[in-house]
Design a protein around this motif. Sequence first.
Motif, PDB file in Angstrom:
ATOM      1  N   ALA A  79       0.837  -1.197   0.000  1.00 58.14           N
ATOM      2  CA  ALA A  79       0.000   0.000   0.000  1.00 58.14           C
ATOM      3  C   ALA A  79       0.873   1.248   0.000  1.00 58.14           C
ATOM      4  O   ALA A  79       1.984   1.238   0.531  1.00 58.14           O
ATOM      5  CB  ALA A  79      -0.909   0.013   1.234  1.00 58.14           C
ATOM      6  N   SER A  80       0.332   2.309  -0.561  1.00 54.24           N
ATOM      7  CA  SER A  80       1.003   3.613  -0.502  1.00 54.24           C
ATOM      8  C   SER A  80       0.651   4.259   0.831  1.00 54.24           C
ATOM      9  O   SER A  80      -0.269   3.823   1.530  1.00 54.24           O
ATOM     10  CB  SER A  80       0.541   4.497  -1.658  1.00 54.24           C
ATOM     11  OG  SER A  80      -0.818   4.869  -1.477  1.00 54.24           O
ATOM     12  N   GLY A  81       1.365   5.322   1.162  1.00 54.25           N
ATOM     13  CA  GLY A  81       1.020   6.078   2.369  1.00 54.25           C
ATOM     14  C   GLY A  81      -0.394   6.605   2.296  1.00 54.25           C
ATOM     15  O   GLY A  81      -1.139   6.573   3.281  1.00 54.25           O
ATOM     16  N   ALA A  83      10.018  -0.236   0.136  1.00 58.54           N
ATOM     17  CA  ALA A  83       9.201   0.578  -0.754  1.00 58.54           C
ATOM     18  C   ALA A  83       9.679   0.393  -2.185  1.00 58.54           C
ATOM     19  O   ALA A  83      10.875   0.216  -2.437  1.00 58.54           O
ATOM     20  CB  ALA A  83       9.288   2.051  -0.358  1.00 58.54           C
ATOM     21  N   ARG A  84       8.728   0.433  -3.090  1.00 55.05           N
ATOM     22  CA  ARG A  84       9.080   0.465  -4.507  1.00 55.05           C
ATOM     23  C   ARG A  84       8.351   1.646  -5.114  1.00 55.05           C
ATOM     24  O   ARG A  84       7.265   2.023  -4.672  1.00 55.05           O
ATOM     25  CB  ARG A  84       8.753  -0.847  -5.202  1.00 55.05           C
ATOM     26  CG  ARG A  84       7.302  -1.194  -5.309  1.00 55.05           C
ATOM     27  CD  ARG A  84       7.115  -2.577  -5.976  1.00 55.05           C
ATOM     28  NE  ARG A  84       5.720  -2.898  -6.071  1.00 55.05           N
ATOM     29  CZ  ARG A  84       4.967  -2.696  -7.161  1.00 55.05           C
ATOM     30  NH1 ARG A  84       5.506  -2.190  -8.247  1.00 55.05           N
ATOM     31  NH2 ARG A  84       3.700  -3.013  -7.171  1.00 55.05           N
ATOM     32  N   PHE A 120       4.506   0.492  -0.178  1.00 53.66           N
ATOM     33  CA  PHE A 120       5.221  -0.120   0.935  1.00 53.66           C
ATOM     34  C   PHE A 120       4.700  -1.528   1.182  1.00 53.66           C
ATOM     35  O   PHE A 120       3.513  -1.806   1.016  1.00 53.66           O
ATOM     36  CB  PHE A 120       5.036   0.713   2.206  1.00 53.66           C
ATOM     37  CG  PHE A 120       5.647   2.074   2.112  1.00 53.66           C
ATOM     38  CD1 PHE A 120       6.958   2.285   2.513  1.00 53.66           C
ATOM     39  CD2 PHE A 120       4.925   3.144   1.602  1.00 53.66           C
ATOM     40  CE1 PHE A 120       7.536   3.533   2.423  1.00 53.66           C
ATOM     41  CE2 PHE A 120       5.496   4.398   1.509  1.00 53.66           C
ATOM     42  CZ  PHE A 120       6.805   4.596   1.911  1.00 53.66           C
ATOM     43  N   SER A 121       5.609  -2.394   1.597  1.00 55.85           N
ATOM     44  CA  SER A 121       5.216  -3.747   1.991  1.00 55.85           C
ATOM     45  C   SER A 121       6.054  -4.169   3.189  1.00 55.85           C
ATOM     46  O   SER A 121       7.111  -3.601   3.473  1.00 55.85           O
ATOM     47  CB  SER A 121       5.403  -4.731   0.829  1.00 55.85           C
ATOM     48  OG  SER A 121       6.750  -4.726   0.393  1.00 55.85           O
ATOM     49  N   LEU A 122       5.547  -5.147   3.902  1.00 59.90           N
ATOM     50  CA  LEU A 122       6.252  -5.663   5.076  1.00 59.90           C
ATOM     51  C   LEU A 122       7.502  -6.420   4.651  1.00 59.90           C
ATOM     52  O   LEU A 122       7.487  -7.137   3.659  1.00 59.90           O
ATOM     53  CB  LEU A 122       5.366  -6.646   5.840  1.00 59.90           C
ATOM     54  CG  LEU A 122       4.273  -6.094   6.724  1.00 59.90           C
ATOM     55  CD1 LEU A 122       3.435  -7.229   7.291  1.00 59.90           C
ATOM     56  CD2 LEU A 122       4.845  -5.260   7.836  1.00 59.90           C
ATOM     57  N   THR A 123       8.551  -6.275   5.421  1.00 58.75           N
ATOM     58  CA  THR A 123       9.734  -7.115   5.252  1.00 58.75           C
ATOM     59  C   THR A 123       9.647  -8.234   6.285  1.00 58.75           C
ATOM     60  O   THR A 123       8.777  -8.219   7.164  1.00 58.75           O
ATOM     61  CB  THR A 123      11.022  -6.301   5.497  1.00 58.75           C
ATOM     62  OG1 THR A 123      11.009  -5.848   6.852  1.00 58.75           O
ATOM     63  CG2 THR A 123      11.126  -5.127   4.519  1.00 58.75           C
TER      64      THR A 123
END
Length: 186
Positions: free
Chosen positions: A16-18, A55-56, A69-72
């Motif tokens: 998801a984006s901010g 983030a990509r 953003f995604s979880l690491t």
Amino acid sequence: MALRNAILAALLEGEASGYDLAKGFDASVANFWTSTPQQIYRELEKMEGQGLVSARVIAQERRPNKRLFSLTEAGRAELHGYTTQRPKPIAIRDELLVQVQSLEAGDAEAVRRAVRNKQEVAETKFKRYERLRDRLLAGSTETDFLATADRVGPYLTLARGIAFEQENIRWCEFVLDVLDRRTDHG
């Protein structure tokens, strides 16, 4: 509870984006956690620096580039660690309750208006939460959903939000009834 934990939990839904997270907070976790978009963006930057999210960048025409953003794995581990901690007890801090407590020294009509306003807000939230519940269930019964859904956490927290707003409505009705009876009977 730190904002980071709420963001990590929200990212369990996927990348998801901010902006998406801020909208999602309004639609999903607002019944137990509030935050401004600016707070979310600042926290995402910190979390990225700490390796909890990655983030990509998505290039967009006529708009600024979007960061998703995604979880690491470190973020998942942080969230797992958080779920093993004992939650801190909550304390109610509600200005309206102080106003009601001070009723004899205050303006009864102003307190009555404040209670009515709280009731209207609670009714609006309750209706929004019911619509969200209907979307989550997507025609399924609650029993079937809870037995088969991949993630039940969002539904369970929504159920708490619904119960909380129902209790707010009930309490406001009680207070208004008491105030009305006291006014009618002197």
